[in-house]
Write an enzyme that holds these catalytic residues in place. Sequence first.
Site, mmCIF file in Angstrom:
data_model
loop_
_atom_site.group_PDB
_atom_site.id
_atom_site.type_symbol
_atom_site.label_atom_id
_atom_site.label_comp_id
_atom_site.label_asym_id
_atom_site.label_seq_id
_atom_site.Cartn_x
_atom_site.Cartn_y
_atom_site.Cartn_z
ATOM 1 C CE LYS A 1 -4.298 1.305 2.562
ATOM 2 N NZ LYS A 1 -5.035 1.666 1.276
HETATM 3 N N1 PMP Z 1 -7.084 -2.604 -3.077
HETATM 4 C C1 PMP Z 1 -6.599 -1.542 -2.976
HETATM 5 C C2 PMP Z 1 -5.906 -0.841 -4.095
HETATM 6 C C3 PMP Z 1 -6.897 -0.532 -1.733
HETATM 7 O O1 PMP Z 1 -6.521 0.645 -1.761
HETATM 8 C C4 PMP Z 1 -7.463 -1.199 -0.666
HETATM 9 C C5 PMP Z 1 -8.077 -0.330 0.431
HETATM 10 N N2 PMP Z 1 -6.956 -0.396 1.589
HETATM 11 C C6 PMP Z 1 -8.073 -2.395 -0.833
HETATM 12 C C7 PMP Z 1 -7.982 -3.101 -2.059
HETATM 13 C C8 PMP Z 1 -9.028 -2.924 0.468
HETATM 14 O O2 PMP Z 1 -7.972 -3.336 1.304
HETATM 15 P P1 PMP Z 1 -8.426 -3.435 3.042
HETATM 16 O O3 PMP Z 1 -9.771 -4.367 2.956
HETATM 17 O O4 PMP Z 1 -7.294 -4.009 3.662
HETATM 18 O O5 PMP Z 1 -8.634 -2.099 3.264
#
Ligand code: PMP
Length: 309
Positions: free
Chosen positions: A160
């Site tokens: 991320k």
């Molecule tokens: N994909 C991307 C590109 C994201 O930015 C997010 C948000 N964090 C997610 C998937 C979902 O991840 P999470 O469930 O850990 O928030």
Amino acid sequence: MATMHPGPIAYFEGNYVPVEEAKVSIMTHAFNYGTGLFEGIRGYYAPEEDNVLIFRLKEHVDRFVRNFRILCMEIPESFEQIEEVCKEVVRRSGFREGVYIRPLCYKSDLSLGPTVKGVGSSFCCYIIKLGDYCDTQSGLDVAVSSWRRLSDNAIPSRVKSTGSYINSSLAATEAKQNGFHEAIFLREDGSVAEGSAMNIFMILNGKLITTPPTSDILVGITRNTVLELARDYMGLEVVERPIARTELYVCDELFFSGTGAQVAPVRSVDRRVLGNGEPGPITRKLQEVYFDVVQGKVPQYRHWCTPVY
Ligand code: PMP
């Protein structure tokens, strides 16, 4: 994302400081090269116990610190200290409502040159108030993006990282400019990856299907939560496999998952209406269970909720 309503105190350079004072230089490496990585973590207000419950704090911190390796990051704060900072910024805000916690590790040296090795890193954290990030009730109208999802061999999608959100921003902007709520990314090979900031699930013939961690996705904590709830709590068959674009048009139900998005039903893809245009029954049930779980109402998943006060 909407206007920010931050908590008054942030964690910055080892101290708790007023959020307005948490500032970096224009020469900061991360500002110039996008070499930051972060988490987005929700805290839900539980009125019955008058507390804010942070959802899956450990799992978020775990993803965060694992990804340090990819960007060669080292910081003085331990895993436990990062967890504590996430709780403390909420406590210091005094907020008794939905919050979003943003821990961030970034290359903080003032140095020139795109490298990740040998550039010092720092950790900071702030919080904002957050309600719904996107509509979770009526269903979203989404479009396949003309922008491809960045590939793991270019800018690793499982990280991320701050820089990688240029990719998400381009896709989300295009979708909105074209009158859609959200975008779906395809990969370079044309198969489905995910949304701009959310993972994707489809229901086809009673099975819950999502793209695997090798499909250039951020492996979402919400995705993992939905998989576990669907399998162990609802007894659904769950499958992680590549998804073809056209399956999005013919599936029975479709929804996004994400910390921000939560469980958000999709009602049309590229103007093709799914089912009767309403969120489907399995999506609705999963969403109901998800909201109960994050609010600490399901005893067997209570360990996923960390009270802050
Ligand atoms: N994909 C991307 C590109 C994201 O930015 C997010 C948000 N964090 C997610 C998937 C979902 O991840 P999470 O469930 O850990 O928030």
